[in-house]
Design an enzyme around this catalytic site. Sequence first.
Site, PDB file in Angstrom:
ATOM      1  N   ASN A 172       0.885  -1.168   0.000  1.00 46.47           N
ATOM      2  CA  ASN A 172       0.000   0.000   0.000  1.00 46.47           C
ATOM      3  C   ASN A 172       0.924   1.219   0.000  1.00 46.47           C
ATOM      4  OD1 ASN A 172      -1.803   2.044   0.477  1.00 46.47           O
ATOM      5  ND2 ASN A 172      -2.240   1.461   2.604  1.00 46.47           N
TER       6      ASN A 172
ATOM      7  N   LYS B 282       0.241   4.232  -0.401  1.00 44.06           N
ATOM      8  CA  LYS B 282      -0.343   5.474   0.143  1.00 44.06           C
ATOM      9  C   LYS B 282      -0.030   6.642  -0.800  1.00 44.06           C
ATOM     10  CE  LYS B 282      -0.082   3.403   4.652  1.00 44.06           C
ATOM     11  NZ  LYS B 282      -0.076   3.539   6.093  1.00 44.06           N
TER      12      LYS B 282
ATOM     13  N   HIS C 242      -9.610   1.625   4.416  1.00 41.87           N
ATOM     14  CA  HIS C 242      -8.365   1.766   5.168  1.00 41.87           C
ATOM     15  C   HIS C 242      -8.600   2.709   6.354  1.00 41.87           C
ATOM     16  CE1 HIS C 242      -4.284   2.833   6.249  1.00 41.87           C
ATOM     17  NE2 HIS C 242      -3.916   1.701   5.659  1.00 41.87           N
TER      18      HIS C 242
ATOM     19  N   GLU D  78      -6.911   5.007   7.571  1.00 39.19           N
ATOM     20  CA  GLU D  78      -6.607   6.424   7.296  1.00 39.19           C
ATOM     21  C   GLU D  78      -7.798   7.085   6.594  1.00 39.19           C
ATOM     22  OE1 GLU D  78      -2.857   5.801   5.310  1.00 39.19           O
ATOM     23  OE2 GLU D  78      -1.964   5.238   7.235  1.00 39.19           O
TER      24      GLU D  78
ATOM     25  N   GLU E 243      -5.852  -4.697  10.253  1.00 38.66           N
ATOM     26  CA  GLU E 243      -4.804  -3.717  10.528  1.00 38.66           C
ATOM     27  C   GLU E 243      -5.119  -2.954  11.809  1.00 38.66           C
ATOM     28  OE1 GLU E 243      -2.635  -2.631   6.585  1.00 38.66           O
ATOM     29  OE2 GLU E 243      -4.283  -1.238   6.892  1.00 38.66           O
TER      30      GLU E 243
ATOM     31  N   GLY F 117       2.240   2.278  10.704  1.00 41.93           N
ATOM     32  CA  GLY F 117       3.221   3.358  10.579  1.00 41.93           C
ATOM     33  C   GLY F 117       3.908   3.707  11.889  1.00 41.93           C
TER      34      GLY F 117
ATOM     35  N   SER G 285       3.015  -2.162  10.194  1.00 42.30           N
ATOM     36  CA  SER G 285       4.464  -2.283  10.423  1.00 42.30           C
ATOM     37  C   SER G 285       5.029  -3.650  10.045  1.00 42.30           C
ATOM     38  CB  SER G 285       4.814  -1.918  11.875  1.00 42.30           C
ATOM     39  OG  SER G 285       4.438  -0.577  12.142  1.00 42.30           O
TER      40      SER G 285
HETATM   41  P1  PGA Z   1       2.628   0.315   7.536  1.00 43.01           P
HETATM   42  O1  PGA Z   1       1.187   0.595   6.886  1.00 43.01           O
HETATM   43  O2  PGA Z   1       3.107  -0.991   6.979  1.00 43.01           O
HETATM   44  O3  PGA Z   1       3.473   1.483   7.089  1.00 43.01           O
HETATM   45  O4  PGA Z   1       2.428   0.256   9.005  1.00 43.01           O
HETATM   46  C1  PGA Z   1       0.267  -0.448   6.662  1.00 43.01           C
HETATM   47  C2  PGA Z   1      -1.005   0.086   6.085  1.00 43.01           C
HETATM   48  O5  PGA Z   1      -1.416   1.199   6.448  1.00 43.01           O
HETATM   49  O6  PGA Z   1      -1.634  -0.563   5.229  1.00 43.01           O
END
Ligand code: PGA
Length: 253
Positions: A10, A12, A95, A97, A167, A173, A213
């Site tokens: 992903n 982003k 997601h 976010e 998640e 993150g 992560s």
């Molecule tokens: P990350 O993000 O691996 O940077 O923690 C995962 C995600 O948001 O899908």
Amino acid sequence: MKRKYIIAGNWKMFKTRSEAIYFLLQVQDKLPSSELVDSVVCAQAPLLRDLVKRQGDNLKIGAQNVHFADSGAYTGEVSAVLLAELGVSYVVIGHSERRAMFNETDESVNKKIKQSLAYSLKPIVCVGESLEIREAGNTNEFVSNQVEKAIEGLSKEEVKDLVFAYEPIWAIGTGKTATPAMAEDTCKVIREKIGSLYDEETKEAVRIQYGGSVKPDNIDDLLSMEDIDGALIGGASLNPDNFLYMVNAALRH
Ligand code: PGA
């Protein structure tokens, strides 16, 4: 039942066009066969056409959002019709976010899943709890509820084709990964929930990724868990060598 692993990056809101194409050139000839593992990168909408053109045999391209209407006065949104026309294969829906910053709700997630399926886009449906919910001991209930609302009104055949991404918000993150046992516990809860809403066959067929992560250091332990069928990877998926390492990790399990 052996489910095929799915490793999805992903990206982003990262990567320019030249960076994205460079990534593809780096991984293209080195990706394992798509018969063995599904490798996916989910990119910003303006990159999708270039990426699909260059995806090769063993990589699929995903979008990071889709609107639930066919077309209309929705300034700034992207339609499923257009994503399908471009040759996009997957779409990330719900997601955290987007839930936190762009008013994504369980209801819009449900509509977007239905819209994506109508255009043969494969949804990667994200669910996951906040730290507050986890610390209050309400993770299982919260995530089960997200799953149930996401798939309301879907047929068994439709649900079998979905990919879920568990998640935990506190792990995204932050460098804090859920331990493999924690990730497995919640992925199992998701699978059981699907079993209770549909049947054993659906429960065994649906694929569930862990995300938050994930990196080369921890992917092997996560993929060794029975109910984890892949990973949705943010930061660590931006580097081609890391991505290749993590895709290949799927072949070791
Ligand atoms: P990350 O993000 O691996 O940077 O923690 C995962 C995600 O948001 O899908």
